[in-house]
Design a protein around this motif. Structure first.
Motif, mmCIF file in Angstrom:
data_model
loop_
_atom_site.group_PDB
_atom_site.id
_atom_site.type_symbol
_atom_site.label_atom_id
_atom_site.label_comp_id
_atom_site.label_asym_id
_atom_site.label_seq_id
_atom_site.Cartn_x
_atom_site.Cartn_y
_atom_site.Cartn_z
ATOM 1 N N GLN A 56 -53.059 89.875 -14.798
ATOM 2 C CA GLN A 56 -53.295 90.904 -13.980
ATOM 3 C C GLN A 56 -54.109 91.657 -15.670
ATOM 4 O OE1 GLN A 56 -50.183 93.052 -11.738
ATOM 5 N NE2 GLN A 56 -50.885 92.517 -10.347
ATOM 6 N N ALA A 57 -53.574 91.841 -16.314
ATOM 7 C CA ALA A 57 -53.937 91.714 -17.997
ATOM 8 C C ALA A 57 -54.853 91.537 -18.330
ATOM 9 C CB ALA A 57 -52.589 92.104 -18.654
ATOM 10 N N LEU A 58 -55.416 90.521 -18.016
ATOM 11 C CA LEU A 58 -56.814 89.137 -18.312
ATOM 12 C C LEU A 58 -57.914 90.106 -17.560
ATOM 13 C CD1 LEU A 58 -54.442 86.288 -19.164
ATOM 14 C CD2 LEU A 58 -56.624 87.191 -21.329
ATOM 15 N N TRP A 59 -57.366 89.903 -16.073
ATOM 16 C CA TRP A 59 -58.628 90.688 -15.941
ATOM 17 C C TRP A 59 -59.090 92.422 -16.324
ATOM 18 C CZ3 TRP A 59 -56.008 89.320 -11.128
ATOM 19 C CH2 TRP A 59 -56.275 87.494 -10.126
ATOM 20 N N ASP A 60 -58.091 92.915 -16.620
ATOM 21 C CA ASP A 60 -57.987 93.981 -16.880
ATOM 22 C C ASP A 60 -59.282 94.095 -17.949
ATOM 23 O OD1 ASP A 60 -57.823 95.255 -14.900
ATOM 24 O OD2 ASP A 60 -55.135 95.639 -15.318
ATOM 25 N N ASP A 64 -62.883 90.115 -15.516
ATOM 26 C CA ASP A 64 -63.879 89.015 -15.188
ATOM 27 C C ASP A 64 -62.228 87.797 -15.248
ATOM 28 O OD1 ASP A 64 -64.630 86.108 -15.331
ATOM 29 O OD2 ASP A 64 -64.811 85.916 -17.195
ATOM 30 N N GLU A 65 -62.462 88.224 -13.171
ATOM 31 C CA GLU A 65 -61.839 86.772 -12.725
ATOM 32 C C GLU A 65 -61.634 85.667 -13.371
ATOM 33 O OE1 GLU A 65 -62.910 87.403 -8.246
ATOM 34 O OE2 GLU A 65 -62.054 89.940 -8.431
ATOM 35 N N LYS A 75 -67.103 89.391 -11.685
ATOM 36 C CA LYS A 75 -66.615 90.601 -12.136
ATOM 37 C C LYS A 75 -65.646 91.251 -11.357
ATOM 38 C CE LYS A 75 -69.423 94.077 -13.561
ATOM 39 N NZ LYS A 75 -69.102 94.114 -14.766
ATOM 40 N N ARG A 76 -65.111 91.598 -11.800
ATOM 41 C CA ARG A 76 -63.015 92.119 -11.401
ATOM 42 C C ARG A 76 -63.860 92.535 -9.368
ATOM 43 N NH1 ARG A 76 -58.304 94.035 -12.730
ATOM 44 N NH2 ARG A 76 -58.112 93.891 -10.661
ATOM 45 N N GLY A 77 -63.556 92.332 -8.360
ATOM 46 C CA GLY A 77 -63.958 92.354 -7.652
ATOM 47 C C GLY A 77 -64.388 91.499 -6.792
ATOM 48 N N THR A 78 -64.979 90.851 -6.983
ATOM 49 C CA THR A 78 -65.573 89.639 -6.736
ATOM 50 C C THR A 78 -65.274 88.559 -5.528
ATOM 51 O OG1 THR A 78 -67.143 88.935 -8.551
ATOM 52 C CG2 THR A 78 -66.883 88.018 -7.496
ATOM 53 N N PHE A 79 -63.093 88.476 -5.966
ATOM 54 C CA PHE A 79 -63.038 88.077 -5.575
ATOM 55 C C PHE A 79 -62.627 88.836 -4.094
ATOM 56 C CE2 PHE A 79 -58.369 86.921 -3.502
ATOM 57 C CZ PHE A 79 -58.593 85.200 -2.973
ATOM 58 N N PRO A 80 -61.990 89.882 -4.045
ATOM 59 C CA PRO A 80 -62.247 90.390 -2.885
ATOM 60 C C PRO A 80 -63.033 90.934 -1.792
ATOM 61 C CG PRO A 80 -60.831 91.815 -4.454
ATOM 62 C CD PRO A 80 -61.873 90.379 -5.037
ATOM 63 N N THR A 81 -63.547 90.859 -2.466
ATOM 64 C CA THR A 81 -65.194 90.919 -1.257
ATOM 65 C C THR A 81 -65.477 89.792 -0.526
ATOM 66 O OG1 THR A 81 -65.958 93.115 -3.143
ATOM 67 C CG2 THR A 81 -67.957 91.722 -1.245
ATOM 68 N N MET A 82 -65.327 88.808 -0.973
ATOM 69 C CA MET A 82 -65.243 87.403 -0.757
ATOM 70 C C MET A 82 -63.690 87.391 0.314
ATOM 71 S SD MET A 82 -63.558 84.015 -0.050
ATOM 72 C CE MET A 82 -62.810 84.253 -1.286
ATOM 73 N N CYS A 83 -63.093 87.990 0.288
ATOM 74 C CA CYS A 83 -62.192 87.879 1.207
ATOM 75 C C CYS A 83 -62.646 88.752 2.498
ATOM 76 C CB CYS A 83 -60.335 88.616 1.072
ATOM 77 S SG CYS A 83 -60.366 87.170 -0.468
#
Length: 330
Positions: A56-60, A64-65, A75-83
């Motif tokens: 999580q610290a690395l993403w912040d 970059d996921e 970019k952060r948020g790509t995976f949640p959007t895909m989900c």
């Protein structure tokens, strides 16, 4: 505490992208409560909670996921959007195809594809153009998509096999814990295979469940290590539940002691090794958590004196108990 700890290799591999981009590794490790001294010893371990915090610290830090390991950021948020797109599909197959089509919009590397032939589904990653010498990004994506797929249909999808297009690394023993399936290294492609009937199973999750799922995911998904279906995992659970001795564990599992020994040997381990790994993981978890003196911990784990525990811990992890306690924060 039966949770398996994680080899320090995965911490070093996760940090590689941040190092390339000039980020302060010391600060990232401090956020996760990991002592920097542990990075130098391949026997060192971290807890799943520490590893989750690190990811999580690395993403912040990197936004970059893919943690700086892909040819371009995700970019952060790509995976949640895909989900969110996938969770509204009728079947797992539809959800996976929609999710992969979404990533295709961004020309993501590594390239991910889903195929089906003779009743077998294959999820394949192409590593072309990916500078990931530890294969950390590739393996993380395999784990992530498999476990997300299992979550979508509400049951674990047993893998038929895992093909990896590179030689077996020194930490190869970790792979069975990660994938829980037969492994083949130096294969023609990097692929997960499973029974295609799972592609026809309905998606049973909704947006409310997805919000709960995403609170700690995908970091929490990457930190899991124990599939629990093999003999060594069953032995580990018995020992963790207070059953003592090979004969007693075998009896509880409904097999003879020689049969259990053979099963463990076929998995590349032994009763003693499973017991020592459990003690190691319990010790690491307690030291990181705090609230228990080394003397109390040694006694609880069955050591007659603290000095014997110190020697065993140094053998397991390559360093002293104090290093783990000193590295924990919060």
């Amino acid at each position: 505490m039966l949770t398996r700890t994680i080899a320090i290799h995965y911490v070093n591999a996760a940090l590689r992208g941040a190092v390339r981009r000039g980020h302060d590794v010391t600060g990232l490790l401090a956020t996760a409560g990991i002592a920097e001294a542990l990075l130098a010893d391949e026997r060192a371990r971290v807890t799943p909670a520490q590893y989750t915090k690190l990811v999580q610290a690395l993403w912040d830090a990197l936004d970059d996921e893919f943690m700086g390991l892909g040819p371009r950021p995700s970019k952060r948020g790509t995976f949640p959007t895909m989900c969110l797109l996938a969770v509204h599909c009728a079947s797992l197959g539809d959800a996976l195809r929609r999710g992969l089509a979404f990533y295709d919009l961004f020309d993501v590397r590594p390239v991910m594809t889903l195929g089906e032939h003779d009743g077998v589904a294959a999820f394949t990653l192409s590593t072309a153009g990916v500078d990931d010498p530890d294969r950390f990004l590739v393996e993380s994506l395999l784990v992530l998509w498999h476990r997300f797929s299992s979550w979508l249909i509400g049951r674990r999808i047993p893998l038929r096999g895992v093909d990896l297009s590179y030689p077996e690394p020194p930490h190869g023993a970790e792979y069975h814990l990660i994938f829980g399936a037969p492994l083949r290294f130096s294969a023609a492609a990097t692929t997960l295979t499973f029974d295609a009937r799972f592609l026809r199973m309905p998606v049973v999750q909704d947006e409310a469940a997805l919000r709960r799922f995403l609170r700690n995911s995908p970091a929490e998904l990457l930190s899991r290590r124990d599939y629990g279906a093999d003999a060594s995992s069953q032995v580990r659970r018995m020992l963790g539940g207070g059953v003592v001795g090979l004969e007693n564990v075998a009896a509880r599992l409904g097999v003879s002691a020689p049969t259990l020994r053979r099963k463990l040997a076929a998995e590349g381990t032994s009763f003693r090794e499973v017991r020592e790994q459990l003690l190691r993981d319990q010790a690491v978890a307690s030291l990181v958590r705090g609230g228990e003196s080394v003397e109390e911990l040694a006694l609880r784990l069955g050591f007659s004196e603290a000095s014997a525990f110190h020697r065993a811990f140094k053998r397991w992890t390559g360093t002293s108990p104090g290093t783990y306690r000193g590295g924990s924060v919060g």
